[in-house]
Scaffold this motif. Structure first.
Motif, mmCIF file in Angstrom:
data_model
loop_
_atom_site.group_PDB
_atom_site.id
_atom_site.type_symbol
_atom_site.label_atom_id
_atom_site.label_comp_id
_atom_site.label_asym_id
_atom_site.label_seq_id
_atom_site.Cartn_x
_atom_site.Cartn_y
_atom_site.Cartn_z
ATOM 1 N N GLN A 1 9.169 -18.433 21.048
ATOM 2 C CA GLN A 1 7.953 -19.249 21.123
ATOM 3 C C GLN A 1 7.028 -18.735 22.240
ATOM 4 O O GLN A 1 5.809 -18.654 22.071
ATOM 5 N N PHE A 2 7.633 -18.376 23.369
ATOM 6 C CA PHE A 2 6.845 -17.861 24.500
ATOM 7 C C PHE A 2 6.165 -16.542 24.133
ATOM 8 O O PHE A 2 4.966 -16.370 24.356
ATOM 9 N N VAL A 3 6.923 -15.603 23.540
ATOM 10 C CA VAL A 3 6.364 -14.285 23.197
ATOM 11 C C VAL A 3 5.271 -14.428 22.148
ATOM 12 O O VAL A 3 4.197 -13.808 22.247
ATOM 13 N N ASN A 4 5.507 -15.255 21.123
ATOM 14 C CA ASN A 4 4.472 -15.482 20.104
ATOM 15 C C ASN A 4 3.212 -16.078 20.744
ATOM 16 O O ASN A 4 2.087 -15.732 20.382
ATOM 17 N N GLY A 5 3.427 -16.967 21.716
ATOM 18 C CA GLY A 5 2.289 -17.580 22.421
ATOM 19 C C GLY A 5 1.476 -16.548 23.189
ATOM 20 O O GLY A 5 0.247 -16.632 23.249
ATOM 21 N N LEU A 6 2.166 -15.540 23.768
ATOM 22 C CA LEU A 6 1.456 -14.480 24.486
ATOM 23 C C LEU A 6 0.569 -13.679 23.535
ATOM 24 O O LEU A 6 -0.583 -13.357 23.867
ATOM 25 N N PHE A 7 1.104 -13.353 22.377
ATOM 26 C CA PHE A 7 0.307 -12.582 21.426
ATOM 27 C C PHE A 7 -0.879 -13.387 20.898
ATOM 28 O O PHE A 7 -1.977 -12.855 20.721
ATOM 29 N N GLU A 8 -0.645 -14.673 20.647
ATOM 30 C CA GLU A 8 -1.728 -15.515 20.124
ATOM 31 C C GLU A 8 -2.841 -15.721 21.156
ATOM 32 O O GLU A 8 -4.010 -15.867 20.795
ATOM 33 N N SER A 9 -2.478 -15.736 22.455
ATOM 34 C CA SER A 9 -3.480 -16.038 23.500
ATOM 35 C C SER A 9 -3.948 -14.782 24.225
ATOM 36 O O SER A 9 -4.603 -14.878 25.260
ATOM 37 N N ARG A 10 -3.636 -13.591 23.691
ATOM 38 C CA ARG A 10 -3.900 -12.347 24.423
ATOM 39 C C ARG A 10 -5.386 -12.173 24.768
ATOM 40 O O ARG A 10 -5.717 -11.528 25.772
ATOM 41 N N ASN A 11 -6.279 -12.727 23.955
ATOM 42 C CA ASN A 11 -7.713 -12.558 24.205
ATOM 43 C C ASN A 11 -8.313 -13.677 25.062
ATOM 44 O O ASN A 11 -9.513 -13.678 25.329
ATOM 45 N N LEU B 1 -3.613 -4.041 23.667
ATOM 46 C CA LEU B 1 -3.605 -2.663 23.198
ATOM 47 C C LEU B 1 -2.896 -2.525 21.847
ATOM 48 O O LEU B 1 -3.403 -1.873 20.935
ATOM 49 N N VAL B 2 -1.717 -3.158 21.698
ATOM 50 C CA VAL B 2 -0.940 -2.956 20.466
ATOM 51 C C VAL B 2 -1.617 -3.599 19.255
ATOM 52 O O VAL B 2 -1.284 -3.266 18.118
ATOM 53 N N ASP B 3 -2.536 -4.525 19.484
ATOM 54 C CA ASP B 3 -3.262 -5.133 18.361
ATOM 55 C C ASP B 3 -4.671 -4.569 18.205
ATOM 56 O O ASP B 3 -5.437 -5.027 17.359
ATOM 57 N N SER B 4 -5.043 -3.591 19.047
ATOM 58 C CA SER B 4 -6.427 -3.110 19.047
ATOM 59 C C SER B 4 -6.673 -1.996 18.035
ATOM 60 O O SER B 4 -7.819 -1.695 17.709
ATOM 61 N N GLY B 5 -5.603 -1.364 17.573
ATOM 62 C CA GLY B 5 -5.769 -0.220 16.672
ATOM 63 C C GLY B 5 -5.910 1.102 17.399
ATOM 64 O O GLY B 5 -6.011 2.161 16.779
ATOM 65 N N SER B 6 -5.918 1.050 18.756
ATOM 66 C CA SER B 6 -6.047 2.298 19.528
ATOM 67 C C SER B 6 -4.810 3.171 19.381
ATOM 68 O O SER B 6 -4.885 4.398 19.461
ATOM 69 N N LEU B 7 -3.637 2.521 19.211
ATOM 70 C CA LEU B 7 -2.390 3.269 19.045
ATOM 71 C C LEU B 7 -2.182 3.529 17.563
ATOM 72 O O LEU B 7 -1.980 2.603 16.767
ATOM 73 N N THR B 8 -2.236 4.781 17.184
ATOM 74 C CA THR B 8 -2.088 5.138 15.759
ATOM 75 C C THR B 8 -0.707 5.716 15.460
ATOM 76 O O THR B 8 -0.407 6.043 14.314
ATOM 77 N N GLU B 9 0.119 5.854 16.475
ATOM 78 C CA GLU B 9 1.474 6.372 16.272
ATOM 79 C C GLU B 9 2.478 5.322 16.743
ATOM 80 O O GLU B 9 2.178 4.530 17.647
ATOM 81 N N PRO B 10 3.688 5.295 16.135
ATOM 82 C CA PRO B 10 4.680 4.263 16.500
ATOM 83 C C PRO B 10 5.180 4.434 17.929
ATOM 84 O O PRO B 10 5.331 5.548 18.426
ATOM 85 N N LEU B 11 5.426 3.275 18.586
ATOM 86 C CA LEU B 11 5.963 3.275 19.950
ATOM 87 C C LEU B 11 7.485 3.424 19.959
ATOM 88 O O LEU B 11 8.068 3.720 20.989
ATOM 89 N N ASN C 1 -8.038 3.865 31.492
ATOM 90 C CA ASN C 1 -8.532 5.222 31.268
ATOM 91 C C ASN C 1 -7.782 5.920 30.137
ATOM 92 O O ASN C 1 -8.390 6.623 29.326
ATOM 93 N N PHE C 2 -6.467 5.743 30.090
ATOM 94 C CA PHE C 2 -5.700 6.402 29.009
ATOM 95 C C PHE C 2 -6.021 5.785 27.657
ATOM 96 O O PHE C 2 -6.029 6.476 26.643
ATOM 97 N N GLN C 3 -6.311 4.468 27.606
ATOM 98 C CA GLN C 3 -6.649 3.824 26.331
ATOM 99 C C GLN C 3 -7.927 4.426 25.752
ATOM 100 O O GLN C 3 -8.076 4.538 24.534
ATOM 101 N N ALA C 4 -8.837 4.811 26.644
ATOM 102 C CA ALA C 4 -10.118 5.360 26.183
ATOM 103 C C ALA C 4 -10.071 6.877 26.000
ATOM 104 O O ALA C 4 -11.080 7.493 25.652
ATOM 105 N N SER C 5 -8.904 7.494 26.228
ATOM 106 C CA SER C 5 -8.828 8.957 26.166
ATOM 107 C C SER C 5 -8.138 9.421 24.889
ATOM 108 O O SER C 5 -7.526 8.644 24.161
ATOM 109 N N GLU C 6 -8.214 10.734 24.642
ATOM 110 C CA GLU C 6 -7.562 11.317 23.456
ATOM 111 C C GLU C 6 -6.047 11.375 23.609
ATOM 112 O O GLU C 6 -5.336 11.684 22.650
ATOM 113 N N PHE C 7 -5.564 11.081 24.824
ATOM 114 C CA PHE C 7 -4.116 11.144 25.069
ATOM 115 C C PHE C 7 -3.469 9.762 25.008
ATOM 116 O O PHE C 7 -2.370 9.571 25.515
ATOM 117 N N CYS C 8 -4.177 8.797 24.412
ATOM 118 C CA CYS C 8 -3.696 7.406 24.385
ATOM 119 C C CYS C 8 -2.304 7.307 23.758
ATOM 120 O O CYS C 8 -1.381 6.727 24.332
#
Length: 898
Positions: free
Chosen positions: A826-836, A777-787, A729-736
């Motif tokens: 290697q594990f973390v890179n694998g998570l990002f590569e297989s996120r979809n 989420l971090v690769d979707s472009g929904s976040l436009t400000e730095p974490l 819900n927050f990803q789809a809101s203006e408060f993302c």
């Protein structure tokens, strides 16, 4: 390990096995050795046999020596254990001839020890412990040999007679009165019958496919059919005997409440025996396959045994019980015409048996069996009104029978039948003047006169089911009014007395009566849903006033007497009324159709009477059912409740959090229901969450994290599901941006903490979904400000994805110092590569958990729970293709009136 090392290890093991083999053979062949030494050698050999290559066994005198020792009484059991180990081995077809020879020699010797025709159950019952052990070992030998090598015995005519003799012995052993022996035999019978059934089924399917696709190959199908028929003919006699075995030894189903105790008395069952229920499931499945293989034989054997009950030749409680449990267990496995003919004879005979048999206990046993059988065949009852009416009237007779368990079973069976046949009771049947439900309501006071309160509730639920099936609103309201006449009359008396003196409601007998009336209403509301509106409207406001009064009594008692007061019988009774009031309202609103006017009529009056009461009460006086009631209301009326959520928060949020976050033990019922309410709000009234202050939202997020840290599985899973709703819900809101800048890193850190904690394995699937949501989420472009926080991070990152990668690598590297930076990266890179790709993403995490050594020595079945659930669903789909394998009562069949 290199190929060379594997080769060396094999050679080393082979030489050791050969040494053991030769040593054992030497000792056994030395005839002068003492019996004790031979027994010790046999025990050693038994321990190593499964490791010794078959060549050492069959290409030396070892097997011949063992078969000779089988004739020596002092060594017989140990020898049989060794032969069983050999029988269980299977390495292709190379040693088939040796196995056949071994079996035939064994059978010749067995006949000298245990002649064919011996009453094996009797011999076991009167035998010594050694002789009983021999029967047990014999069961293990036959089942092991047949599981691995029965096909080679089927292959030639000369071996078939010894195969049939072996099966005859095994059937005799299956009658032995020993649970463990029977389990061994049953396991094998189940696998053999399944094998025969699948061959039969596959042939039918194959023939149908071939006939459609390649008619010219019908000869090939005929050949397969001929082979199957020969095999079926070979097993016809053993399978017929096996049907009788299943009938004679059928385990008790869960629905049967009447049992014989150790003193031979018929009593109500007090505790379910799970071992017996598992055994029933296997026996039921076996008997259904046997029924499909030969319906005629199954029917004839059962009817023949039933006739022996009627003429007294074979009468006993146990014989009638097992027969009726077997008859009930094959429901749905016959074609309809045959099943109808079969049931007509069975039910008539059982009703006759009930009439002619004398004695209270005898009649109780027969009654329980009639009720069990008719409850298993709803389709038959729907198609035969006269039988249905006779059976229901018989159940009404049983409701006056005070023998323990009979009334309970009569009420349960009545409910089960009505659920499947409800339409039949509200239409005027041929030759009758009014629907059965009207006739029932006229005689209702007499019918329920001898029932206990809980039995009356079941009865009212059943009649409610009938009324629910009436399509005419006017008739439906009339039936409901007639049904509720007794409780409404009593309710009006109580409320009238209370208006004269409120102290009248404080009497314990009055409180019990109020509770009973509310429980009766709940039972009917459960059946009627929306159609219960006229009845609940009649009592609703008075019910809320009683609720408020009892709440004040409880609070005063606890305030005066302290925490101990909440455990007194008086306060518990008062609380039972409050809980039942909430349950009644929740049941009605949950079952009623989504009609806005119902919500407007019932929700506003509850805001103060129920929600306000919750807020004002002491913690020990707060009912957890308030939380589940408002969760149901929000799930039902969804966004329409958004404006009311601030009032709900104000009344229940902080005061409940104070109760449940002090530790993981207190107020267990409030915990789960609180998070279920939060999830309902997050799912349907999300704008209300967004409007919370930052401090209130922090309380919500802290409580969610607290929930999924919980070691109680239900609470943890509810917290995780709630978190997923919030993230989506927050990803789809203006408060993302605002939300994730505050909570993203905290959530990731906390999820990895519970994911890598072995106490939280059952939550694996949801942990994976949360992490996948974050990484997508971090690769979707929904976040436009730095974490990251610019004040603490020395240099900016090109994007959030790079920052989260580095943060995750540091987080896991610190948590798992035993793993190298390269492995973690290697594990973390694998998570990002297989996120979809959820499947690959999940497997990466699963592999990491095992690799991290946190889970390597554990039972990790919870990590594969999703796959196990999918396998169970595939098995259910397979069972649905076999008539009867899933009982008709478990199927959501259509209420078709014929």
């Amino acid at each position: 390990m290199t190929q060379q090392k594997i080769k060396e290890l094999k050679q080393s093991l082979n030489s050791e096995f050969q040494l053991i083999h030769e040593l054992c053979l030497y000792v056994l062949s030395a005839a002068s050795q003492r019996t004790e030494l031979i027994r010790a050698t046999l025990a050693t050999l038994h321990a190593f046999l499964s490791w010794i290559p078959l060549g050492y066994i069959f290409e030396s005198p070892l097997l011949e020596t063992l078969l000779n020792f089988f004739l020596v009484a002092a060594c017989r059991n140990l020898t049989l254990q060794c032969l069983t180990e050999v029988a269980a081995l299977q390495f292709g077809d190379f040693y088939n001839a040796q196995y056949v020879k071994m079996y035939n020699i064994f059978m010749v010797q067995l006949q000298t020890i245990l002649p064919p025709g011996t009453n094996i159950p009797d011999a076991y019952a009167h035998g010594s412990s050694e002789e009983q052990a021999f029967i047990q070992n014999l069961a293990l030998f036959f089942t092991s040999f047949f599981k691995s090598h029965i096909r080679i015995l089927e292959a030639t005519p000369e071996n078939r007679s010894s195969l049939l003799l072996g099966l005859e012995y095994l059937i005799g052993i299956s009658y032995v009165d020993d649970t463990e022996v029977f389990k061994v035999c049953l396991d094998y019978w189940n696998s053999l019958v399944l094998d025969l059934f699948e061959a039969h089924n596959n042939l039918d399917n194959h023939a149908a496919t071939m006939a459609l696709q390649i008619p010219l190959l019908s000869g090939m199908v005929d050949g397969l059919g001929s082979q199957f028929l020969q095999r079926r003919q070979l097993y016809a006699v053993p399978m017929s005997k096996l049907r009788m075995l299943m009938v004679c030894r059928m385990a008790k189903p869960e629905e049967v409440l009447i049992v014989e105790d150790e003193n031979g008395n018929i009593v109500r069952e007090t505790m379910k025996d799970n071992d017996v229920l598992v055994q029933y499931k296997i026996m039921r499945e076996t008997l259904i396959y046997l029924s499909h293989l030969d319906h005629e034989d199954t029917e004839q054997q059962m009817l023949k045994k039933l006739s022996k009950q009627l003429n007294g030749e074979d009468w006993s409680w146990n014989n009638l019980n097992t027969l009726c449990w077997a008859i009930g267990s094959i429901s749905g496995s016959m074609v309809e015409e045959q099943e109808n003919r079969f049931l007509v004879m069975v039910i008539r005979d059982l009703l006759n048996l009930c009439e002619i048999t004398k004695g209270k206990d005898n009649k109780a046993v027969i009654a329980s069996n009639i009720m069990y059988v008719v409850g298993q065949y709803p389709k038959f009852l729907r198609a035969h009104w006269k039988f249905l009416k006779t059976v229901v009237n018989k159940l009404f007779e049983f409701m006056h029978e005070t023998h323990p368990g009979v009334q309970d079973m009569a009420c349960d069976t009545f409910l089960k039948i009505v659920q499947k046949c409800k339409r039949k009771f509200v239409i005027v049947q041929v030759g009758e003047n009014e629907p059965f439900v009207s006739e029932l309501l006229t005689g209702l006071p007499a019918t329920v006169a001898d029932l206990e309160p809980h039995q009356i509730h079941t009865f009212y639920e059943s009649v409610g089911q009938m009324i629910q099936a009436e399509s005419d609103p006017q008739k439906r309201d009339e039936y409901l009014q007639r049904l509720m006449e007794l409780p409404n009359q009593k309710w009006a008396e109580i409320i009238g007395q209370a208006r004269q003196s409120v102290d009248f409601l404080k009497d314990q007998d009055v409180i019990r009566t109020v509770l009973n009336i509310l429980q009766t209403n709940t039972s009917v509301a459960c059946s009627l849903g929306t159609y219960f509106l006229s009845q609940i409207s009649l009592i609703f406001l008075d019910m809320l006033n009683v609720y408020r009064m009892y709440s004040e009594l409880i609070s005063n008692s606890i305030a005066e007497g302290g925490p101990f007061a909440s455990k007194t019988s008086y306060v518990k009774l008062l609380r039972s009324v409050k809980k039942e009031t909430l349950k009644l309202i929740e049941t009605f609103l949950d079952k009623a159709e989504d009609q806005p006017q119902i919500g407007k009529q019932f929700v506003p009056p509850m805001m103060d009477h129920v929600m306000g009461d919750y807020a004002r009460n002491l913690p020990d006086a707060r009912e957890s059912e308030v939380l589940s009631l408002f969760a149901t209301i929000i799930n039902k009326y969804k966004g329409a409740m958004t404006e009311d959520v601030p009032r709900v928060f104000e009344a229940i949020f902080e005061c409940t959090l104070e109760m449940i976050t002090k530790n993981f033990e207190d107020y267990p019922e409030h915990r789960l229901k609180f998070f279920s309410l939060l999830r309902a709000i997050a799912t349907h009234c999300f704008p209300a969450l967004v409007s919370l202050s930052s401090q209130q939202l922090k309380l919500v997020m802290d409580s969610i994290i607290w929930a999924f840290r919980h070691t109680e599985r239900n609470i943890a899973e509810t917290g995780l599901n709630l978190l997923l709703e919030m993230l989506k819900n927050f990803q789809a809101s203006e408060f993302c941006n605002q939300f994730h800048r505050t909570y993203f890193l905290t959530i990731e850190q906390e999820i990895f903490a519970v994911l890598t904690d072995t106490f939280h394995k059952p939550g694996f699937k949801l942990h994976v979904l949360v992490l996948q949501q974050l990484f997508c989420l971090v690769d979707s472009g929904s976040l436009t400000e730095p974490l990251w926080d610019a004040s603490t991070v020395p240099y900016p990152y090109p994007n959030n994805s790079m920052f989260v990668r580095e943060f995750t690598i540091k987080l896991l590297g610190t948590s798992f110092p035993n793993m190298t930076t390269m492995e973690v990266t290697q594990f973390v890179n694998g998570l990002f590569e297989s996120r979809n790709d959820l499947s690959t993403f999940k497997n990466n995490i699963r592999d990491f958990l095992v690799q991290s050594k946190e889970f390597s020595a554990q039972d990790n079945k919870d990590l594969y729970a999703e796959e196990a659930a999918a396998q169970r669903e595939r098995e259910r789909q397979r069972m649905l293709t076999i008539p009867g394998l899933i009982a008709p009562n478990e199927l959501q069949d259509e209420m078709v009136d014929s």
